[in-house]
Design a protein around this motif. Structure first.
Motif, short mmCIF file in Angstrom:
data_model
loop_
_atom_site.label_atom_id
_atom_site.label_comp_id
_atom_site.label_asym_id
_atom_site.label_seq_id
_atom_site.Cartn_x
_atom_site.Cartn_y
_atom_site.Cartn_z
N ARG A 296 0.83 -1.21 0.00
CA ARG A 296 0.00 0.00 0.00
C ARG A 296 0.86 1.26 0.00
O ARG A 296 0.54 2.25 -0.67
CB ARG A 296 -0.93 -0.01 1.21
N GLY A 297 1.95 1.24 0.76
CA GLY A 297 2.83 2.41 0.79
C GLY A 297 3.38 2.76 -0.57
O GLY A 297 3.50 3.94 -0.93
N SER A 298 3.73 1.75 -1.35
CA SER A 298 4.23 1.99 -2.70
C SER A 298 3.12 2.53 -3.61
O SER A 298 3.38 3.36 -4.49
CB SER A 298 4.79 0.69 -3.29
N GLN A 299 1.90 2.05 -3.41
CA GLN A 299 0.77 2.57 -4.19
C GLN A 299 0.56 4.05 -3.89
O GLN A 299 0.39 4.86 -4.81
CB GLN A 299 -0.49 1.77 -3.87
N LEU A 300 0.58 4.39 -2.62
CA LEU A 300 0.39 5.80 -2.25
C LEU A 300 1.54 6.66 -2.78
O LEU A 300 1.32 7.79 -3.25
CB LEU A 300 0.29 5.93 -0.73
N GLY A 301 2.75 6.13 -2.74
CA GLY A 301 3.89 6.88 -3.24
C GLY A 301 3.78 7.20 -4.71
O GLY A 301 4.22 8.26 -5.18
N ALA A 302 3.18 6.28 -5.49
CA ALA A 302 3.01 6.51 -6.92
C ALA A 302 2.06 7.69 -7.18
O ALA A 302 2.21 8.42 -8.16
CB ALA A 302 2.48 5.25 -7.60
N TRP A 303 1.09 7.86 -6.30
CA TRP A 303 0.19 9.01 -6.41
C TRP A 303 0.87 10.29 -5.94
O TRP A 303 0.64 11.37 -6.50
CB TRP A 303 -1.07 8.78 -5.57
N ALA A 304 1.70 10.19 -4.92
CA ALA A 304 2.26 11.39 -4.29
C ALA A 304 3.41 12.01 -5.07
O ALA A 304 3.63 13.22 -5.01
CB ALA A 304 2.75 11.04 -2.88
N SER A 305 4.17 11.20 -5.81
CA SER A 305 5.37 11.71 -6.46
C SER A 305 5.16 12.01 -7.93
O SER A 305 4.82 11.12 -8.72
CB SER A 305 6.51 10.69 -6.32
N ALA A 306 5.37 13.26 -8.30
CA ALA A 306 5.40 13.65 -9.73
C ALA A 306 6.83 13.40 -10.20
O ALA A 306 7.65 14.31 -10.30
CB ALA A 306 5.01 15.10 -9.89
N GLN A 307 7.12 12.18 -10.51
CA GLN A 307 8.49 11.72 -10.73
C GLN A 307 9.25 12.60 -11.72
O GLN A 307 8.73 12.96 -12.77
CB GLN A 307 8.47 10.27 -11.23
N SER A 308 10.48 12.93 -11.35
CA SER A 308 11.43 13.72 -12.15
C SER A 308 11.17 15.22 -12.11
O SER A 308 11.96 16.00 -12.65
CB SER A 308 11.49 13.25 -13.61
N GLY B 202 -1.08 13.92 2.04
CA GLY B 202 -2.33 14.31 1.38
C GLY B 202 -3.03 13.13 0.72
O GLY B 202 -4.25 12.96 0.87
N VAL B 203 -2.28 12.31 -0.01
CA VAL B 203 -2.92 11.17 -0.69
C VAL B 203 -3.30 10.10 0.32
O VAL B 203 -4.30 9.38 0.13
CB VAL B 203 -2.02 10.58 -1.80
N THR B 204 -2.55 9.98 1.41
CA THR B 204 -2.91 9.02 2.46
C THR B 204 -4.26 9.38 3.05
O THR B 204 -5.12 8.52 3.27
CB THR B 204 -1.83 8.99 3.55
N GLN B 205 -4.46 10.67 3.28
CA GLN B 205 -5.74 11.14 3.81
C GLN B 205 -6.84 10.98 2.76
O GLN B 205 -7.97 10.59 3.08
CB GLN B 205 -5.64 12.60 4.23
N ARG B 206 -6.51 11.23 1.52
CA ARG B 206 -7.50 11.15 0.44
C ARG B 206 -8.10 9.77 0.30
O ARG B 206 -9.32 9.62 0.17
CB ARG B 206 -6.83 11.57 -0.87
N PHE B 207 -7.26 8.75 0.36
CA PHE B 207 -7.76 7.39 0.16
C PHE B 207 -8.17 6.69 1.45
O PHE B 207 -8.84 5.66 1.41
CB PHE B 207 -6.72 6.56 -0.59
N GLY B 208 -7.77 7.25 2.59
CA GLY B 208 -8.19 6.70 3.86
C GLY B 208 -7.87 5.22 3.97
O GLY B 208 -6.76 4.78 3.67
N ASP B 209 -8.87 4.43 4.36
CA ASP B 209 -8.69 2.98 4.49
C ASP B 209 -9.19 2.23 3.25
O ASP B 209 -9.20 1.00 3.24
CB ASP B 209 -9.44 2.47 5.73
N GLY B 210 -9.60 2.97 2.23
CA GLY B 210 -10.14 2.33 1.05
C GLY B 210 -9.05 1.89 0.09
O GLY B 210 -7.85 2.14 0.30
#
Length: 214
Positions: A130-142, A157-165
């Motif tokens: 899950r942490g890697s999934q959230l990181g993909a949303w959080a990072s605008a890579q490069s 921010g994305v952790t709060q956005r998706f909560g436990d879902g």
């Protein structure tokens, strides 16, 4: 340091490696060497150095993880807006090297690239922590960021956005497949007389094995 670097060397004393030792196909051979490296305890045996070039011809290399391997090619996943993805869209070509130093081995894959299907991306995405999934949303890579806090705030921010879902696949994220036309297997030998065996594909995807001088 220059003198120290000049003196750094290892004399590879591996056993011989010839055409008769190869698996029937390049992907079976690569899978075998990957499995052997993993069995020997190599950390992230699936790590490969990916090389791309931009429209200006300037090359860039970085380490990524191979997450798919079959007769079609080798697959890795990344942000589709990253620098590497911009390069791949511009040139449609890449190479990757698996460096297994402890085994005195390398494998080189070179060929065209294609985006993997959405179904393949989803199947892999669902295996990610899950942490890697959230990181993909959080990072605008490069993209340049002011400081570390920008990244930490984005992740919060994305952790709060998706909560436990469930965390869906970002629209800007997915896989690339290198579809090889050459796959080389390199085995270190003493006196720098290494063994190099290369699978080469013709236009009809018929494969030939050739030995190269080291």
């Amino acid at each position: 340091m220059t003198d120290q670097l000049a003196g750094m060397r290892v004399d590879y004393r591996s056993e011989g490696f010839d055409v008769g030792d190869l698996a029937p196909t390049w992907h079976e051979q690569l899978a075998g060497w990957l499995a052997a490296a993993q069995a020997d305890g190599v950390v992230e045996a699936n790590a490969m150095v990916l090389a791309t070039a931009g429209p200006d011809g300037r090359p860039t290399s970085r380490t990524v993880l191979c997450k798919g391997l079959d007769e079609r090619g080798v697959v890795f996943y990344t942000n589709y807006t990253s620098a590497k993805s911009h390069d791949l869209r511009a040139t449609r070509y890449a190479s990757a090297t698996f460096p297994w130093y402890a085994q005195h081995r390398q494998a080189h894959v070179r060929g065209t690239v294609e985006a993997v299907t959405a179904a393949e991306t989803l199947a892999y995405w669902e295996t990610r922590p899950r942490g890697s999934q959230l990181g993909a949303w959080a990072s605008a890579q490069s993209v340049r960021v002011r400081d570390r806090r920008v990244l930490d705030d984005a992740l919060a921010g994305v952790t709060q956005r998706f909560g436990d879902g469930p965390v869906p696949v970002p629209p800007h994220w997915g896989g690339w497949r290198i579809v090889p036309d050459q796959v080389e297997f390199w085995q270190g030998r003493t006196n720098r007389m290494h063994d190099r065996l290369r699978f080469e594909a013709d236009r009809d995807r018929r494969w030939t094995v050739r030995r190269l001088a080291p």
